[in-house]
Scaffold this motif. Structure first.
Motif, PDB file in Angstrom:
ATOM      1  N   GLN A  24     -18.491 -16.629  15.739  1.00 50.43           N
ATOM      2  CA  GLN A  24     -18.317 -15.662  16.819  1.00 50.43           C
ATOM      3  C   GLN A  24     -17.184 -16.087  17.749  1.00 50.43           C
ATOM      4  O   GLN A  24     -16.365 -15.262  18.161  1.00 50.43           O
ATOM      5  CB  GLN A  24     -19.612 -15.506  17.613  1.00 50.43           C
ATOM      6  CG  GLN A  24     -20.681 -14.740  16.883  1.00 50.43           C
ATOM      7  CD  GLN A  24     -21.978 -14.674  17.678  1.00 50.43           C
ATOM      8  OE1 GLN A  24     -22.290 -15.566  18.463  1.00 50.43           O
ATOM      9  NE2 GLN A  24     -22.719 -13.603  17.466  1.00 50.43           N
ATOM     10  N   ARG A  25     -17.129 -17.372  18.076  1.00 50.89           N
ATOM     11  CA  ARG A  25     -16.060 -17.871  18.943  1.00 50.89           C
ATOM     12  C   ARG A  25     -14.692 -17.728  18.270  1.00 50.89           C
ATOM     13  O   ARG A  25     -13.701 -17.375  18.913  1.00 50.89           O
ATOM     14  CB  ARG A  25     -16.302 -19.328  19.315  1.00 50.89           C
ATOM     15  CG  ARG A  25     -17.482 -19.515  20.236  1.00 50.89           C
ATOM     16  CD  ARG A  25     -17.674 -20.985  20.596  1.00 50.89           C
ATOM     17  NE  ARG A  25     -18.982 -21.230  21.130  1.00 50.89           N
ATOM     18  CZ  ARG A  25     -19.319 -21.031  22.396  1.00 50.89           C
ATOM     19  NH1 ARG A  25     -18.432 -20.579  23.234  1.00 50.89           N
ATOM     20  NH2 ARG A  25     -20.540 -21.285  22.804  1.00 50.89           N
ATOM     21  N   LEU A  30      -9.535 -14.561  18.035  1.00 49.29           N
ATOM     22  CA  LEU A  30      -8.562 -13.720  17.330  1.00 49.29           C
ATOM     23  C   LEU A  30      -8.249 -12.453  18.112  1.00 49.29           C
ATOM     24  O   LEU A  30      -7.112 -11.984  18.131  1.00 49.29           O
ATOM     25  CB  LEU A  30      -9.103 -13.331  15.950  1.00 49.29           C
ATOM     26  CG  LEU A  30      -9.129 -14.417  14.896  1.00 49.29           C
ATOM     27  CD1 LEU A  30      -9.828 -13.906  13.644  1.00 49.29           C
ATOM     28  CD2 LEU A  30      -7.735 -14.891  14.567  1.00 49.29           C
ATOM     29  N   LEU A  31      -9.251 -11.889  18.760  1.00 52.35           N
ATOM     30  CA  LEU A  31      -9.069 -10.618  19.441  1.00 52.35           C
ATOM     31  C   LEU A  31      -8.660 -10.740  20.897  1.00 52.35           C
ATOM     32  O   LEU A  31      -7.907  -9.912  21.403  1.00 52.35           O
ATOM     33  CB  LEU A  31     -10.362  -9.796  19.362  1.00 52.35           C
ATOM     34  CG  LEU A  31     -10.780  -9.353  17.969  1.00 52.35           C
ATOM     35  CD1 LEU A  31     -12.138  -8.682  18.027  1.00 52.35           C
ATOM     36  CD2 LEU A  31      -9.749  -8.431  17.376  1.00 52.35           C
ATOM     37  N   TRP A  32      -9.121 -11.756  21.596  1.00 50.10           N
ATOM     38  CA  TRP A  32      -8.976 -11.774  23.045  1.00 50.10           C
ATOM     39  C   TRP A  32      -8.096 -12.879  23.591  1.00 50.10           C
ATOM     40  O   TRP A  32      -7.471 -12.704  24.640  1.00 50.10           O
ATOM     41  CB  TRP A  32     -10.353 -11.849  23.702  1.00 50.10           C
ATOM     42  CG  TRP A  32     -11.152 -10.650  23.386  1.00 50.10           C
ATOM     43  CD1 TRP A  32     -12.192 -10.568  22.512  1.00 50.10           C
ATOM     44  CD2 TRP A  32     -10.974  -9.323  23.898  1.00 50.10           C
ATOM     45  NE1 TRP A  32     -12.667  -9.302  22.454  1.00 50.10           N
ATOM     46  CE2 TRP A  32     -11.949  -8.500  23.300  1.00 50.10           C
ATOM     47  CE3 TRP A  32     -10.090  -8.765  24.802  1.00 50.10           C
ATOM     48  CZ2 TRP A  32     -12.047  -7.155  23.589  1.00 50.10           C
ATOM     49  CZ3 TRP A  32     -10.197  -7.413  25.086  1.00 50.10           C
ATOM     50  CH2 TRP A  32     -11.169  -6.632  24.482  1.00 50.10           C
TER      51      TRP A  32
END
Length: 61
Positions: A24-25, A30-32
């Motif tokens: 999850q991390r 990758l996105l934020w």
């Protein structure tokens, strides 16, 4: 001690997939998580930008 169904489900899921939080991390990063902005490069990009008229079809009037 009382635990809700959702808490029990999450605890069970974490036991089945111990690396879930690390995944999850990694997905979050990758996105934020963004690279620092290079201010000189940003200034060059802004200076090289061509201004566009508000309505581009009637430039000759």
């Amino acid at each position: 001690m009382y635990q809700s169904d959702i808490t029990q489900f999450l605890n069970q899921l974490k036991q089945q997939k111990p690396n879930l939080e690390a995944e999850q991390r990694r997905g979050r990063s990758l996105l934020w998580d963004k690279q620092p902005i290079d201010l000189e490069e940003r200034a060059e990009q802004k200076a090289s930008r061509v201004e566009q008229t508000p309505y581009s079809y009637y430039q000759n009037f």
